[in-house]
Every structure is written in structure tokens, then in C-alpha cells.
Design an enzyme around this catalytic site. Structure first.
Site, mmCIF file in Angstrom:
data_model
loop_
_atom_site.group_PDB
_atom_site.id
_atom_site.type_symbol
_atom_site.label_atom_id
_atom_site.label_comp_id
_atom_site.label_asym_id
_atom_site.label_seq_id
_atom_site.Cartn_x
_atom_site.Cartn_y
_atom_site.Cartn_z
ATOM 1 N N GLY A 90 16.951 51.196 18.908
ATOM 2 C CA GLY A 90 15.409 52.168 18.443
ATOM 3 C C GLY A 90 15.632 53.048 17.384
ATOM 4 O O GLY A 90 14.805 53.872 16.706
ATOM 5 N N CYS A 91 17.000 53.248 16.967
ATOM 6 C CA CYS A 91 17.459 54.065 15.803
ATOM 7 C C CYS A 91 17.578 53.327 14.491
ATOM 8 O O CYS A 91 18.369 52.419 14.633
ATOM 9 C CB CYS A 91 18.766 55.001 16.228
ATOM 10 S SG CYS A 91 18.528 56.165 17.562
ATOM 11 N N ALA A 92 17.158 53.853 13.531
ATOM 12 C CA ALA A 92 17.284 53.200 12.123
ATOM 13 C C ALA A 92 18.921 53.064 11.681
ATOM 14 O O ALA A 92 19.419 52.248 11.286
ATOM 15 C CB ALA A 92 16.473 53.860 10.875
#
Length: 135
Positions: A49-51
Site C-alpha cells: 500500500g506504499c508507493a
């Protein structure tokens, strides 16, 4: 209720007038962290969920919650440092009682992070809460 270390960040932010200085402060917090051992950068510690690439390694010793982390993005590494100040050395039973969103709102971060960074920050908090809930 926030840890004393987090309260220090809140106080420091009050003295920093513009967001460029505040971003620099957050980045410096991340630079001050010890790097996460490469052996801990595994799928089980990776935060989805993190870029950017993010790993969190939580530990619970004698009922006390701590975690270390790493990111390939300097600002995200700084956000990990901020979260560590919020949660580290807290009784694991108290972790779920922390309203991280409200605490981070005191810093104004919610209004000054990109949508991707906000989503990543939310994903890190969810991971921390999941570990605490499972303990």
C-alpha cells in the site's frame, strides 16, 4: 496518548514556521535512525500500500512494543521515525488506544502529504495496529 518523544516532535514543529523546514526536520529524523538489517527486508516485513519500498520489523518484549523500519524514500523513512516516536516503548496493550490520525493531525501532516504518501502512512499504521492486536 502520545509518547514523550512524540511530544518533542510536536513542540519542535511549533517552532518551524514553513513546511519546507518541517519536511527537512522529518527527513532528518529518518536519517538519524539506524538502518534496518538487510536480512529483515523480507516479504513478511514489507508493507503493502506504499508507493515506495517500506519494511517494518515489530518486536514485543515483556509486553512492550517496539519497531524498526526502513524505506527507500527519504520522506517515508522520516515518517517511519515519527511513527517510532509515537509508538515505541509503549505497552502493547496501549498501542490500539493511540489515535494515530489525531496525533499526526497535530503536526499537520495530513494536509501536507500527497495522496500516495498518506495511503502509505495509513498502511504503516494499520500494520502496527495489526501486530499489536495479534499480540
Amino acid at each position: 496518548m502520545a509518547q514523550a518523544a512524540f511530544e518533542e516532535i510536536v513542540e519542535d514543529f511549533e517552532f518551524l514556521e514553513d513546511w519546507e523546514d518541517r519536511y527537512r526536520y522529518v527527513i532528518e529524523q529518518g536519517k538519524a535512525m539506524d538502518p534496518l538489517d538487510d536480512a529483515l527486508k523480507v516479504p513478511a516485513t514489507k508493507v503493502d500500500g506504499c508507493a515506495s519500498q517500506v519494511w517494518l520489523h515489530p518486536q514485543i518484549d515483556d509486553g512492550v512494543f517496539r519497531f524498526d523500519g526502513e524505506s527507500d524514500a527519504m520522506i517515508v523513512r522520516g515518517l517511519i521515525a515519527v511513527l517510532r516516536k509515537l509508538y515505541n516503548d509503549m505497552p502493547v496493550s496501549a498501542v490500539l488506544g493511540v489515535d494515530a490520525r489525531a496525533e499526526l493531525e497535530r503536526l499537520g501532516l495530513n494536509d501536507h502529504l500527497s495522496a500516495q504518501r498518506s495511503n502509505g502512512l495509513r498502511a504503516m499504521i494499520e500494520r502496527i495496529r495489526a501486530v499489536a492486536a495479534a499480540a
